[in-house]
Design a protein around this motif. Structure first.
Motif, PDB file in Angstrom:
ATOM      1  N   VAL A 171      92.205  30.965  34.610  1.00 24.07           N
ATOM      2  CA  VAL A 171      91.138  30.111  34.444  1.00 24.07           C
ATOM      3  C   VAL A 171      90.809  30.044  32.868  1.00 24.07           C
ATOM      4  CG1 VAL A 171      90.112  30.261  36.740  1.00 24.07           C
ATOM      5  CG2 VAL A 171      89.307  31.777  35.037  1.00 24.07           C
ATOM      6  N   LEU A 172      90.034  29.061  32.566  1.00 29.53           N
ATOM      7  CA  LEU A 172      89.612  28.970  31.058  1.00 29.53           C
ATOM      8  C   LEU A 172      88.397  29.576  30.924  1.00 29.53           C
ATOM      9  CD1 LEU A 172      90.013  27.659  28.025  1.00 29.53           C
ATOM     10  CD2 LEU A 172      88.947  25.744  28.977  1.00 29.53           C
ATOM     11  N   GLN A 173      88.056  30.168  29.788  1.00 32.65           N
ATOM     12  CA  GLN A 173      86.786  30.524  29.452  1.00 32.65           C
ATOM     13  C   GLN A 173      86.530  30.420  28.106  1.00 32.65           C
ATOM     14  OE1 GLN A 173      85.406  34.812  30.506  1.00 32.65           O
ATOM     15  NE2 GLN A 173      84.661  34.988  28.316  1.00 32.65           N
ATOM     16  N   VAL A 174      85.417  29.429  28.036  1.00 36.66           N
ATOM     17  CA  VAL A 174      85.182  28.793  26.539  1.00 36.66           C
ATOM     18  C   VAL A 174      84.155  29.823  26.107  1.00 36.66           C
ATOM     19  CG1 VAL A 174      84.310  26.947  25.474  1.00 36.66           C
ATOM     20  CG2 VAL A 174      85.687  26.612  27.254  1.00 36.66           C
ATOM     21  N   ALA A 175      84.471  30.377  24.860  1.00 37.24           N
ATOM     22  CA  ALA A 175      83.515  31.058  24.180  1.00 37.24           C
ATOM     23  C   ALA A 175      82.791  30.578  23.196  1.00 37.24           C
ATOM     24  CB  ALA A 175      84.243  32.129  23.499  1.00 37.24           C
ATOM     25  N   LEU A 176      81.536  30.059  23.311  1.00 34.84           N
ATOM     26  CA  LEU A 176      80.569  29.335  22.443  1.00 34.84           C
ATOM     27  C   LEU A 176      80.105  30.304  21.410  1.00 34.84           C
ATOM     28  CD1 LEU A 176      78.732  27.812  25.379  1.00 34.84           C
ATOM     29  CD2 LEU A 176      80.442  26.704  23.912  1.00 34.84           C
ATOM     30  N   ASP A 177      81.129  30.380  20.376  1.00 31.63           N
ATOM     31  CA  ASP A 177      80.841  31.408  19.245  1.00 31.63           C
ATOM     32  C   ASP A 177      80.077  30.786  18.126  1.00 31.63           C
ATOM     33  OD1 ASP A 177      82.904  29.756  18.427  1.00 31.63           O
ATOM     34  OD2 ASP A 177      84.438  31.313  18.286  1.00 31.63           O
ATOM     35  N   TYR A 178      78.807  30.356  18.436  1.00 30.84           N
ATOM     36  CA  TYR A 178      78.161  29.680  17.348  1.00 30.84           C
ATOM     37  C   TYR A 178      76.761  30.729  16.963  1.00 30.84           C
ATOM     38  CZ  TYR A 178      80.193  25.403  18.779  1.00 30.84           C
ATOM     39  OH  TYR A 178      81.269  24.465  18.919  1.00 30.84           O
ATOM     40  N   GLY A 179      75.960  30.370  16.153  1.00 31.88           N
ATOM     41  CA  GLY A 179      74.829  31.030  15.856  1.00 31.88           C
ATOM     42  C   GLY A 179      73.843  30.581  16.294  1.00 31.88           C
ATOM     43  N   GLY A 190      78.453  33.613  23.478  1.00 29.64           N
ATOM     44  CA  GLY A 190      78.996  34.491  22.377  1.00 29.64           C
ATOM     45  C   GLY A 190      78.096  35.442  21.854  1.00 29.64           C
ATOM     46  N   THR A 191      78.611  36.410  21.376  1.00 29.47           N
ATOM     47  CA  THR A 191      77.518  37.430  20.867  1.00 29.47           C
ATOM     48  C   THR A 191      76.811  37.402  19.633  1.00 29.47           C
ATOM     49  OG1 THR A 191      79.532  39.086  21.238  1.00 29.47           O
ATOM     50  CG2 THR A 191      77.725  40.045  20.202  1.00 29.47           C
ATOM     51  N   PRO A 192      77.280  36.556  18.718  1.00 23.96           N
ATOM     52  CA  PRO A 192      76.164  36.107  17.725  1.00 23.96           C
ATOM     53  C   PRO A 192      75.283  35.232  18.279  1.00 23.96           C
ATOM     54  CG  PRO A 192      78.634  36.141  16.905  1.00 23.96           C
ATOM     55  CD  PRO A 192      78.649  36.344  18.295  1.00 23.96           C
ATOM     56  N   LEU A 193      75.572  34.267  19.196  1.00 25.87           N
ATOM     57  CA  LEU A 193      74.673  33.273  19.521  1.00 25.87           C
ATOM     58  C   LEU A 193      73.542  34.235  20.445  1.00 25.87           C
ATOM     59  CD1 LEU A 193      73.847  30.367  20.648  1.00 25.87           C
ATOM     60  CD2 LEU A 193      75.327  30.707  22.418  1.00 25.87           C
ATOM     61  N   ILE A 222      78.615  32.309  34.199  1.00 27.57           N
ATOM     62  CA  ILE A 222      78.330  32.589  32.565  1.00 27.57           C
ATOM     63  C   ILE A 222      78.531  33.844  32.221  1.00 27.57           C
ATOM     64  CG2 ILE A 222      76.471  32.418  30.962  1.00 27.57           C
ATOM     65  CD1 ILE A 222      75.415  29.971  32.390  1.00 27.57           C
ATOM     66  N   VAL A 223      79.124  34.180  31.325  1.00 24.85           N
ATOM     67  CA  VAL A 223      79.462  35.604  30.757  1.00 24.85           C
ATOM     68  C   VAL A 223      78.296  35.694  29.606  1.00 24.85           C
ATOM     69  CG1 VAL A 223      80.988  37.118  29.470  1.00 24.85           C
ATOM     70  CG2 VAL A 223      81.958  35.452  31.028  1.00 24.85           C
ATOM     71  N   ALA A 224      77.695  36.676  29.532  1.00 22.39           N
ATOM     72  CA  ALA A 224      76.811  37.119  28.499  1.00 22.39           C
ATOM     73  C   ALA A 224      77.782  38.111  27.692  1.00 22.39           C
ATOM     74  CB  ALA A 224      75.714  37.842  28.811  1.00 22.39           C
ATOM     75  N   ASP A 225      78.302  37.612  26.516  1.00 23.10           N
ATOM     76  CA  ASP A 225      79.188  38.519  25.664  1.00 23.10           C
ATOM     77  C   ASP A 225      78.474  39.679  24.838  1.00 23.10           C
ATOM     78  OD1 ASP A 225      81.292  39.766  24.714  1.00 23.10           O
ATOM     79  OD2 ASP A 225      81.824  38.150  23.251  1.00 23.10           O
ATOM     80  N   LEU A 226      77.802  40.686  25.692  1.00 24.18           N
ATOM     81  CA  LEU A 226      76.879  41.437  24.735  1.00 24.18           C
ATOM     82  C   LEU A 226      77.649  42.456  24.366  1.00 24.18           C
ATOM     83  CD1 LEU A 226      74.103  42.302  27.546  1.00 24.18           C
ATOM     84  CD2 LEU A 226      73.996  40.613  25.517  1.00 24.18           C
ATOM     85  N   LYS A 227      78.784  43.097  24.492  1.00 20.32           N
ATOM     86  CA  LYS A 227      79.551  44.025  23.841  1.00 20.32           C
ATOM     87  C   LYS A 227      78.521  45.460  23.656  1.00 20.32           C
ATOM     88  CE  LYS A 227      82.803  41.223  20.819  1.00 20.32           C
ATOM     89  NZ  LYS A 227      82.063  39.784  21.061  1.00 20.32           N
ATOM     90  N   THR A 228      78.181  45.490  24.792  1.00 19.03           N
ATOM     91  CA  THR A 228      77.026  46.855  24.942  1.00 19.03           C
ATOM     92  C   THR A 228      77.956  48.126  24.371  1.00 19.03           C
ATOM     93  OG1 THR A 228      76.019  45.473  26.755  1.00 19.03           O
ATOM     94  CG2 THR A 228      75.716  48.227  26.316  1.00 19.03           C
TER      95      THR A 228
END
Lengths: 235, 235
Positions: free
Chosen positions: B19-27, B53-56, B79-85
């Motif tokens: 499957v595709l995961q679209v990373a909304l890597d905006y601010g 995305g993390t910066p968002l 929905i993934v919360a890309d926290l990189k905890t």
């Protein structure tokens, strides 16, 4: 390493004495604002640093958190955005700068390219960078590379024992070795309270990062905790 | 390792197909919402994952970002919360869960105590955990510990080449080795586009994380880019 030694007098802080950094390690802005007001009142006339904690930033957002804290602490108190950046170093520094932060933290364990791009952007914006040691296995090796690369930029090493790993026997003695070798500004973080602070200060830490002891105090108020802690830093 | 093999059919995804995961890597949220709407329209009838995305998240906050994206993608899209905890694993999982995220990412390089506390909380809330490999030197060593520890939890390994480190010669071949050994669900991330996707899928990646190729497309629109990428994943 003599030629890259940091000169504290010409550097970030107005004095060579250690300062307190209060880590507002909450999830919600109203909690952070409440404690920030108490801290700012108690710290009147003293230099200290206000930290917007990582979970607070992730939950509420830089755009909202930094201006809200700025309203409380004013422009004479520095604000750290504890981003612990792992990727897109320049972009995250830019977002923190746009929100009004003075200091940004980055994960020391991230790729060199990430640290370098964050440093470049921090230099451009005159923001200070705090390199967090969480997960870094060879702190001295990493540090040497960074110091060689960036020379005299406003850089702070955050020697950090993660909250999830804190015990009563935290070992901060590496701070002394690193400080003696490099003269870099070191922030000590990880379960600090009035009992641990004298030790990390004697090792050379210039910033004492205190979270839980003030934000989640046991058998006393945040204000009472802060008063005890203050006595051990501002002698 | 046979007894801890993941059974994809009983696991997170409804099919064994990638499957595709679209990373909304905006601010900024308005940018993310704009692209999320285009993606959701183009992906009608297809299973995909929407990544905050993390910066968002750091700039706008989970509390605002996740519900806004949910409004766009509905409840059939994860929905993934890309926290990189990096620390306070359980607390960050809780904040992401409260905001409405289905999957949370954690830094594989963080302390074992952090990963473990995040896993416990994720299991409690039935949230999936995505272990991000940025900065992890020994991915297989780390993975073995995690699989032994948690057995059949909804776990995803995000094999991640950081944006700051991307070149035209990214090496994703380790995915094949890890997948053959463990059968774990692997998400491939780091500069993926329609040219790289067939390779990572052939290595066994079940999730193709695409950011820049869709969010910052060159000489085409996001919609055009997505159409090309879609063809290579949903055969």
């Amino acid at each position: 390493m003599e030629d890259v030694k940091f000169n504290l007098k010409n550097s970030y802080f107005s004095s060579e004495n250690p300062v307190l950094q209060v880590a507002l390690d909450y999830g919600y802005l109203w909690e952070a604002e409440k404690t920030a007001r108490i801290v700012h009142e108690e710290m009147r006339g003293l230099e200290y640093i206000c930290e917007a904690g990582t979970p607070l930033i992730k939950n509420e957002g830089l755009k909202k958190v930094i201006p809200s804290l700025r309203n409380i602490v004013g422009y004479n108190t520095k604000i750290v955005a504890d981003l612990k950046t792992m990727d897109t170093g320049a972009f995250e520094v830019e977002l923190a700068y746009n929100a009004g932060a003075d200091i940004v933290s980055i994960a020391g364990v991230s790729e060199k390219e990430t640290i370098f791009s964050a440093l470049e952007k921090a230099r451009e914006y005159n923001v200070s960078l705090m390199i967090d040691t969480i997960g870094v296995e060879n702190i001295r090796g990493r540090l040497e590379w960074i110091i060689n690369k960036i020379k005299r930029h406003n850089l702070i090493l955050e020697y950090h024992i993660p909250i999830d790993k804190q015990t009563s026997m935290q070992d901060f003695s590496l701070i002394k070795e690193i400080y003696d070798e490099s003269g870099i500004i070191i922030a000590a973080a990880g379960g600090l309270d009035e009992h641990i602070i004298p030790r990390v200060v004697s090792y050379g830490a210039k910033i004492c990062v205190v979270g839980g002891a003030i934000t989640h105090p046991k058998n006393r108020t945040s204000r009472q905790a802060l008063r005890e802690i203050k006595k051990k830093i501002y002698l």
